[in-house]
Design an enzyme around this catalytic site. Structure first.
Site, mmCIF file in Angstrom:
data_model
loop_
_atom_site.group_PDB
_atom_site.id
_atom_site.type_symbol
_atom_site.label_atom_id
_atom_site.label_comp_id
_atom_site.label_asym_id
_atom_site.label_seq_id
_atom_site.Cartn_x
_atom_site.Cartn_y
_atom_site.Cartn_z
ATOM 1 N N GLY A 1 0.823 -1.219 -0.057
ATOM 2 C CA GLY A 1 -0.098 -0.114 -0.066
ATOM 3 C C GLY A 1 0.772 1.304 -0.085
ATOM 4 O O GLY A 1 1.800 1.388 0.334
ATOM 5 N N ASP B 1 -7.368 9.006 13.454
ATOM 6 C CA ASP B 1 -7.533 8.750 12.008
ATOM 7 C C ASP B 1 -8.342 7.451 11.919
ATOM 8 O O ASP B 1 -7.702 6.687 11.156
ATOM 9 C CB ASP B 1 -6.262 8.789 11.314
ATOM 10 C CG ASP B 1 -6.244 8.791 9.938
ATOM 11 O OD1 ASP B 1 -7.555 9.476 9.413
ATOM 12 O OD2 ASP B 1 -5.234 8.530 9.082
ATOM 13 N N ALA C 1 4.038 7.555 3.119
ATOM 14 C CA ALA C 1 5.003 6.436 3.544
ATOM 15 C C ALA C 1 4.414 5.266 2.322
ATOM 16 O O ALA C 1 3.102 5.343 1.866
ATOM 17 C CB ALA C 1 5.040 5.817 4.894
ATOM 18 N N GLY D 1 0.457 5.525 0.878
ATOM 19 C CA GLY D 1 -0.286 6.659 1.439
ATOM 20 C C GLY D 1 0.401 8.057 1.127
ATOM 21 O O GLY D 1 1.259 8.121 0.317
ATOM 22 N N GLY D 2 -0.155 8.949 1.880
ATOM 23 C CA GLY D 2 0.415 10.459 1.552
ATOM 24 C C GLY D 2 2.031 10.720 2.267
ATOM 25 O O GLY D 2 2.661 11.290 1.545
ATOM 26 N N LYS E 1 6.787 -0.067 7.012
ATOM 27 C CA LYS E 1 6.377 1.174 6.603
ATOM 28 C C LYS E 1 7.642 2.195 6.163
ATOM 29 O O LYS E 1 8.344 2.340 7.135
ATOM 30 C CB LYS E 1 5.512 1.684 7.599
ATOM 31 C CG LYS E 1 4.869 3.064 7.316
ATOM 32 C CD LYS E 1 3.946 3.410 8.174
ATOM 33 C CE LYS E 1 2.911 4.587 7.817
ATOM 34 N NZ LYS E 1 1.749 4.904 8.852
ATOM 35 N N VAL F 1 4.321 1.101 2.150
ATOM 36 C CA VAL F 1 4.015 -0.069 3.203
ATOM 37 C C VAL F 1 4.318 -1.326 2.205
ATOM 38 O O VAL F 1 3.692 -1.804 1.251
ATOM 39 C CB VAL F 1 2.700 -0.464 4.019
ATOM 40 C CG1 VAL F 1 2.758 -1.729 4.673
ATOM 41 C CG2 VAL F 1 2.401 0.856 4.834
#
Length: 194
Positions: free
Chosen positions: A18, A137, A23, A20-21, A40, A25
């Site tokens: 995956g 979050d 990092a 994200g903004g 991560k 993973v």
């Protein structure tokens, strides 16, 4: 980073799991424990070094305080001297996000949701609160439905610890519509988990 690379002389990157903004993973093999982990890697992506450092350190400090079956377990945190990336290694969890799960099974009644997911989620958030950690979050993407075990809450990068004086999330980030729209002034921080 390329698949097969070894981070911190310990983690071999197997697949990207995956992005994200802040990092990426990876599913990685831990050469020290001979096990699979989620690694991560905090990459630059235009973020200031100070923000990357704060995100990594905040998540690590939060996870160090938590010990609950429904919260992902911290294995290691550090910075690779070879590539320069900061990293956090946590247990690998086989499963899907709550969003993917709900897309597959469809809407659940409140009682079914609470008995299957909500009770464990609430118990984990209460544990975090008791350790002076607020996730801040909790979203459909940050709850994993495991293949053969309890749910797992992941991604504590925006966590608030009671010993951190600032009230806002790092760089003011939040995940709409799961975060309250108003700014966190610090007055009601630990009642704000969605």
């Amino acid at each position: 980073m390329a698949l097969g690379d070894i981070i911190a002389d310990r983690y071999r990157l197997l697949t990207e799991a995956g992005k994200g903004g802040t990092a990426t993973v990876f599913r990685a093999f831990d050469l020290e424990s001979n096990s699979i982990v989620a690694l991560k890697l905090f990459d630059d992506q235009g973020q200031a070094e100070q923000i990357q450092t704060e995100l990594c350190n905040r998540e690590a400090r939060a996870l160090e305080k938590l010990n609950h079956d429904c919260i992902v377990k911290l294995i290691d945190v550090g910075r690779c001297t070879r590539c320069g990336f900061r990293y956090i290694a946590v247990e690998w969890v086989d499963g899907v996000t709550l969003k993917e799960y709900l897309n597959k099974v469809g809407p659940l009644s409140w009682s079914k949701f609470f008995s299957q997911i909500g009770s464990d989620l609430l118990d984990a958030l209460c544990h975090a609160f008791e350790q002076d950690v607020s996730h801040r979050d909790v979203s459909l993407q940050n709850v994993l439905i495991t293949n053969n075990g309890p749910i797992k809450i992941i991604d504590f990068g925006q966590a608030k610890l009671s010993n951190i004086g600032i009230g806002m999330t790092v760089a003011g980030w939040k995940t709409p519509p799961y975060s309250p729209p108003e700014e966190d002034t610090g007055r009601h921080t630990f009642t704000r988990d969605s």
